[in-house]
Design a protein around this motif. Structure first.
Motif, short mmCIF file in Angstrom:
data_model
loop_
_atom_site.label_atom_id
_atom_site.label_comp_id
_atom_site.label_asym_id
_atom_site.label_seq_id
_atom_site.Cartn_x
_atom_site.Cartn_y
_atom_site.Cartn_z
N ILE A 350 0.86 -1.18 0.00
CA ILE A 350 0.00 0.00 0.00
C ILE A 350 0.89 1.23 0.00
O ILE A 350 1.64 1.48 0.95
N ALA A 351 0.85 1.97 -1.07
CA ALA A 351 1.77 3.10 -1.23
C ALA A 351 1.40 4.28 -0.34
O ALA A 351 2.29 4.98 0.18
N ASP A 352 0.11 4.54 -0.18
CA ASP A 352 -0.32 5.71 0.57
C ASP A 352 -0.02 5.49 2.06
O ASP A 352 -0.48 4.51 2.66
N PRO A 353 0.75 6.38 2.73
CA PRO A 353 1.10 6.17 4.14
C PRO A 353 -0.11 6.20 5.06
O PRO A 353 -0.15 5.47 6.05
N THR A 402 9.71 3.19 9.04
CA THR A 402 10.38 3.38 7.75
C THR A 402 9.68 4.45 6.92
O THR A 402 10.33 5.30 6.28
N MET A 403 8.37 4.40 6.92
CA MET A 403 7.60 5.40 6.18
C MET A 403 7.84 6.81 6.73
O MET A 403 8.01 7.77 5.98
N LEU A 428 -2.53 12.55 11.75
CA LEU A 428 -3.57 11.59 11.37
C LEU A 428 -3.10 10.16 11.57
O LEU A 428 -3.90 9.28 11.89
N VAL A 429 -1.81 9.92 11.40
CA VAL A 429 -1.26 8.58 11.57
C VAL A 429 -1.09 8.25 13.07
O VAL A 429 -1.08 7.07 13.44
N GLU A 430 -0.98 9.25 13.90
CA GLU A 430 -0.68 9.04 15.32
C GLU A 430 -1.65 8.07 16.02
O GLU A 430 -1.22 7.21 16.79
N PRO A 431 -2.99 8.16 15.82
CA PRO A 431 -3.87 7.20 16.49
C PRO A 431 -3.55 5.75 16.15
O PRO A 431 -3.67 4.87 17.01
N ALA A 432 -3.16 5.48 14.92
CA ALA A 432 -2.79 4.12 14.56
C ALA A 432 -1.55 3.68 15.33
O ALA A 432 -1.48 2.55 15.84
N ILE A 433 -0.56 4.56 15.43
CA ILE A 433 0.64 4.24 16.20
C ILE A 433 0.29 3.97 17.66
O ILE A 433 0.76 3.00 18.27
N LYS A 468 22.04 4.37 21.37
CA LYS A 468 22.47 5.76 21.41
C LYS A 468 22.20 6.48 20.08
O LYS A 468 22.82 7.50 19.80
N PHE A 469 21.30 5.92 19.29
CA PHE A 469 21.00 6.53 18.01
C PHE A 469 19.64 7.21 18.07
O PHE A 469 18.76 6.80 18.84
N PRO A 470 19.41 8.23 17.28
CA PRO A 470 18.13 8.93 17.32
C PRO A 470 17.00 8.02 16.86
O PRO A 470 17.19 7.09 16.07
N TYR A 471 15.82 8.31 17.37
CA TYR A 471 14.63 7.53 17.06
C TYR A 471 13.52 8.50 16.66
O TYR A 471 13.57 9.69 17.00
N ILE A 472 12.53 7.99 15.97
CA ILE A 472 11.42 8.85 15.55
C ILE A 472 10.67 9.33 16.80
O ILE A 472 10.24 8.52 17.63
N SER A 473 10.49 10.61 16.94
CA SER A 473 9.96 11.19 18.18
C SER A 473 8.56 10.69 18.51
O SER A 473 8.25 10.36 19.66
N ILE A 474 7.70 10.62 17.51
CA ILE A 474 6.32 10.22 17.79
C ILE A 474 6.25 8.75 18.19
O ILE A 474 5.46 8.38 19.07
#
Length: 984
Positions: A350-353, A402-403, A428-433, A468-474
């Motif tokens: 599914i291409a659409d994030p 990754t997205m 909009l993606v946050e509730p899924a996370i 010790k590596f950065p991570y996606i904040s959300i």
């Protein structure tokens, strides 16, 4: 009729129980155990538990025990309870999702999917109409037009549709419907705006139509014409993300329809597994059935469903449809959870994030419908990488990561407008996370949590939980929200470093710092870890120039700072707040955090002195708006009034706070809970102020309070009580304080009339009259009693009605007046019975008074007159300058004759009132009460005997001979006759 002579001291001694002095309190823990008889069973003694004798320390339950209990309870929980809990959580999540992303009244959608959507809805409507109307071949069906929107959009209309069953060639009704819709598409190609209400209502109707079609008699036709085509088209709704803010609403509505399909398919296949075609029962599938328990017919039907779904060309509809009937894999596989990883891998196409994320969200929801046994089997595997039960969820999170990395690293992010759109997409993606992360850690044990963290890419090995590596904040935010408190507390420094390294636009970094503080407070940490975290946080917030971000982060660490006694930080925090506020002060958002910080500071102090000792506390308090400041002031007042307030500075400060609270209520309402709480606190403040021997200064304080809080009845009552207390305090000093006592009485006399409730006025007048008697001010007591009687006269309602509770309270007050009049000297000018006569006159004028209550009042007056006739009264004011009636009038024949004449009139009136009562039961009780009053007040004579006999006869006729009250009254009457000589 003469009064009976009473010896009150002898009567008290005769009726008192014998008393013995003891060396131990019977309920004290140090007292010796009471002796127990030998025949007491031993286990009965051990089972007895006296809560007042429990030891000081209570046994604490360890965290390990709680964890074992939770795991055991989850393991033993029935699957139905688990399903119901998951269903409730999902329904709550959907409601919050639609509330969070509410849209305007119209929704713009892309033109290439616009008509396909409405074709689907129109097709569904016509198909269901056809199915519901056709019961036999050859029936004429008229599908009435359905107006999708009277203002703009579509009109679907069919007439003269004939379904034939002959051999001739015919065009199917489905084809005819679709042709009409194709023609309609040519007319409405430019329609791009759809009312939100219409959009939602049609999807709701679609869900109901599917259920009705499914439960129709012609289920085969329903399946062919409705379910197969309809659900494919519904799933396609989720492919359109052009109206991104409306997508969560579409997702909720469409998945509701898909869930409905899944339930119906499950029930259909289960029915085939348990029943034959003729309706005879084959078996009853157990709750945890296996594939071997399922009939071949049911398996074939189930396999056909998955084959039909597999034939759907579009990827996204195919995934959604298989997820809708995911539990049906249990009819074909003993471990259906294996299908989840395959479906997760399919979502990568599914291409659409946005569509991809919500597809993963629906997968996490549908996975919970699998039987707990399937999840336990998977969870018991070796937890390497994604092999254990939560592996599919980890894959979902990593795919979303990754997205997000690709989106954040895009060069287009430098454009302001594009950046804003990307942030909208992330929100909009946050509730899924959030939902997937919560499902990932739900019921996960310690070993699984460690491996989850590793599989999410946050560590190289179990010994190093966070890299010790950065991570996606959300992702980091929602991971931190779901991690067990033990993991957070033991890895606080590493998590703090990870937050520091994670600086991207997906989530505000200060919100992660804030969340870490709240999570750390859930479980105590080692002091060195706390010191390191707090020190680092204070360095971070120092770089914030804005007040809002500073307050949000600091708010999360105030409890930790005070709990660990870091005394140097609170003052510094308040100072930094003042620096950042400047002249602007605190806005609405800042006031909420500032209120929270101040409330937390206050919760850790037990006295006002510690609060006022905080530097800049009062200046920061002045920054708050009216509403949050009122909350903080209420809390300050609550803390300060735990002890007596003797310091003049503290008293003035609390007075200003109380005045601010009082003035903040524009329309005082007795039923308002907040107003009642504040009124009680202000009253408590007035009571707890103590000026010591400076009683004049204390009275001045009460005068100031009356001016400041003059609109609240409860506070004015407290002021009168405090004034009377000051008068008593001055009397106990042993010095001549007559002038001050008069000042206190004058204060009370001026304040009482402003109290609105007449019953409260009466009690305050009587209390103040008692104080006047104790101070030897008889004339003042006369004036206060006259005011009380005037208040009694005004208590009659204009319409002649009154609540029974009010009447009961008034009767009690009148009885209290009778008790007070025992101490009040009779007025030689107006007569010794002036006050009792005035009270009887007022009561007789009441239009609402009933015989029951009037009898009780007259009995109290009779008892008062009998008491005044004694040579020695039972109690007095003990003031040397106040002479009671036993000293003023005893031995005076006119005094005794006046008492007897009044009592005779009352007695005759009493007997008549008893017979006026219409209720039989009440009349019987009134007769007995009156009889007992007469027996305790008068000597036993023929006249008294006749009256009592008549009253007991009335009671027998009303209550019967078995009434205990009647029996006791007759025994008392016999005793009086036997011990007293009847006068001839």
């Amino acid at each position: 009729m003469a009064f009976r002579i009473r010896d009150y001291e002898a009567e008290e001694e005769a009726h008192s129980l014998p008393r013995l002095r003891t060396d131990f309190h019977p309920l004290a823990s140090s007292s010796p155990s009471p002796k127990v008889d030998d025949d007491v069973v031993e286990h009965e003694k051990s089972e007895f538990f006296d809560p007042l004798r429990r030891p000081e320390t209570t046994e604490m339950v360890s965290v390990e025990d709680l964890q074992e209990f939770d795991i055991a309870s989850v393991t033993k929980a029935s699957s139905s309870d688990g399903f119901q809990h998951a269903e409730r959580e999902w329904n709550l999540f959907k409601r919050l999702l639609m509330q969070r992303f509410s849209v305007s009244k119209t929704v713009s959608i892309s033109s290439h999917l616009d008509m396909s959507l409405w074709k689907a809805l129109g097709f569904i409507y016509l198909t269901v109409m056809t199915i519901s109307c056709c019961s036999t071949p050859g029936t004429f069906v008229f599908c009435l037009h359905h107006n999708f929107d009277s203002r703009a959009l579509l009109v679907v209309q069919r007439s003269d549709i004939i379904l034939k069953s002959g051999k001739g060639s015919e065009k199917s009704s489905t084809s005819m419907h679709l042709e009409d819709l194709d023609d309609l598409q040519k007319v409405s190609e430019d329609v791009k705006v759809i009312p939100k209400e219409e959009y939602i209502s049609r999807l709701h109707e679609l869900k109901d139509d599917i259920a009705r079609a499914w439960h129709a008699d012609d289920r085969v036709t329903s399946l062919k014409l409705s379910i197969k085509a309809i659900l494919r088209l519904v799933a396609r709704l989720l492919m359109d993300t052009t109206a991104s803010q409306f997508y969560p609403t579409v997702f909720v509505l469409a998945t509701d329809i898909l869930d409905t399909l899944g339930k119906m398919v499950w029930e259909r296949i289960k029915q085939k597994a348990e029943f034959q075609e003729d309706g005879s029962k084959l078996c009853s599938l157990p709750e945890r059935f296996k594939v071997a328990d399922v009939s071949s017919d049911a398996k074939e039907t189930c396999n056909n469903w998955f084959c039909k779904i597999g034939s759907v060309k579009e990827l996204l509809p195919r995934i959604y449809l298989e997820l809708a009937i995911l539990p049906c894999w249990r009819f074909l596989l003993d471990e259906p959870v294996d299908c989840l990883q395959r479906l997760v891998m399919m979502t990568r196409g599914i291409a659409d994030p946005l569509a991809s994320s919500y597809c993963c969200l629906y997968l996490a929801h549908c996975a919970q419908k699998l039987h707990p046994r399937d999840m336990v089997i998977c969870a018991n595997r070796e937890p390497f990488s994604t092999n254990f039960g939560a592996g599919y969820l980890i894959t979902c999170i990593n795919d979303i990561k990754t997205m997000l990395i690709r989106m954040i690293s895009s060069k287009e992010m430098t454009n302001g407008k594009v950046l804003e759109n990307k942030k909208l997409l992330i929100s909009l993606v946050e509730p899924a996370i959030e939902y997937i992360m919560k499902s990932l850690f739900e019921n996960a044990i310690q070993r699984q949590v460690s491996n989850i963290i590793l599989d999410l890419g946050l560590g190289g090995n179990p010994s190093v939980m966070f890299g010790k590596f950065p991570y996606i904040s959300i992702l980091l935010h929602h991971l931190l929200k779901q991690l067990p408190a033990e993991i957070v507390s033991s890895n606080a420094v590493a998590i703090l470093q990870l937050i520091e390294c994670s600086k991207d636009c997906s989530y505000d970094q200060h919100l992660n710092y804030r969340l870490l503080g709240f999570r750390l407070f859930e479980k105590s940490c080692q002091i060195d870890v706390v010191n390191a975290v707090v020190e680092k946080i204070m360095q971070v917030v120092t770089e914030y120039s804005g007040l809002n971000q500073y307050l949000m982060v600091v708010d999360a660490y105030v409890d930790i700072i005070i709990q660990n006694q870091m005394d140097s930080y609170p003052g510094k925090i308040l100072e930094d707040i003042l620096k950042r506020s400047g002249e602007k002060g605190a806005g609405e958002n800042e006031s909420a955090c500032l209120q929270s910080i101040l409330m937390k500071l206050l919760s850790h102090f037990n006295n006002l002195e510690s609060i006022l000792a905080l530097n800049h506390f009062l200046e920061v308090l002045d920054m708050l708006d009216a509403s949050p400041r009122g909350v903080v002031n209420t809390n300050i007042l609550s803390i300060a009034t735990r002890n007596y307030i003797c310091d003049p500075t503290a008293t003035q400060f609390l007075f200003e706070i109380s005045q601010s609270l009082h003035d903040g209520i524009e329309f005082p309402n007795v039923k308002d809970v907040d107003f009642q709480q504040q009124a009680r606190l202000i009253s408590r403040f007035v009571q707890m102020v103590d000026y010591g021997p400076e009683v004049e200064r204390h009275l001045t304080f009460l005068v100031d309070c009356r001016g400041a809080f003059g609109t609240t009845n409860e506070i004015k009552e407290t002021l009168v009580h405090s004034s009377n207390y000051l008068a008593i305090k001055a009397m106990r000093d042993g010095k001549k304080q007559t002038g001050f006592v008069k000042s206190c009485l004058a204060f009370s006399e001026v304040t009482i009339p402003s109290v609105s409730a007449s019953a409260k006025q009466l009690n305050l007048y009587l209390e103040t009259a008692e104080v006047a008697l104790l101070g030897g001010l008889v004339s003042h007591s006369y004036g206060l009693l006259d005011s009380a009687f005037s208040c009694l006269q005004s208590s009659d309602t204009p319409d002649g009605t009154k609540q029974s509770t009010d009447v009961e309270g008034l009767v009690l007050i009148l009885q209290k007046i009778c008790g007070l009049l025992v101490m009040v000297p009779g007025n030689p000018d107006l007569g010794s019975t002036y006050l009792p006569k005035a009270m009887i006159s007022i009561v007789s004028s009441y239009s609402w008074i009933t015989p029951k209550f009037k009898a009780r009042i007259l009995c109290a007056v009779v008892l008062l007159l009998a008491t005044l006739s004694q040579s020695r009264l039972p109690y007095c004011g003990n003031h040397p300058e106040v002479y009671t009636n036993d000293l003023l009038f005893f031995g005076d024949p006119s005094y005794c004759r006046e008492l007897e004449l009044l009592s005779n009139d009352i007695l005759q009136n009493l007997v008549n009132i008893v017979h006026q009562e219409p209720s039989q039961v009440t009349r019987g009780n009134m007769a007995l009460e009156t009889c007992n009053c007469i027996l305790s007040s008068y000597r036993s004579t023929h006249e008294i005997l006749a009256i009592c006999t008549k009253l007991t006869a009335t009671a027998k006729a009303c209550s019967g001979t078995n009434d205990n009250f009647l029996k006791a009254t007759i025994r008392s009457l016999d005793e009086h006759l036997s011990t007293s000589q009847v006068c001839m």
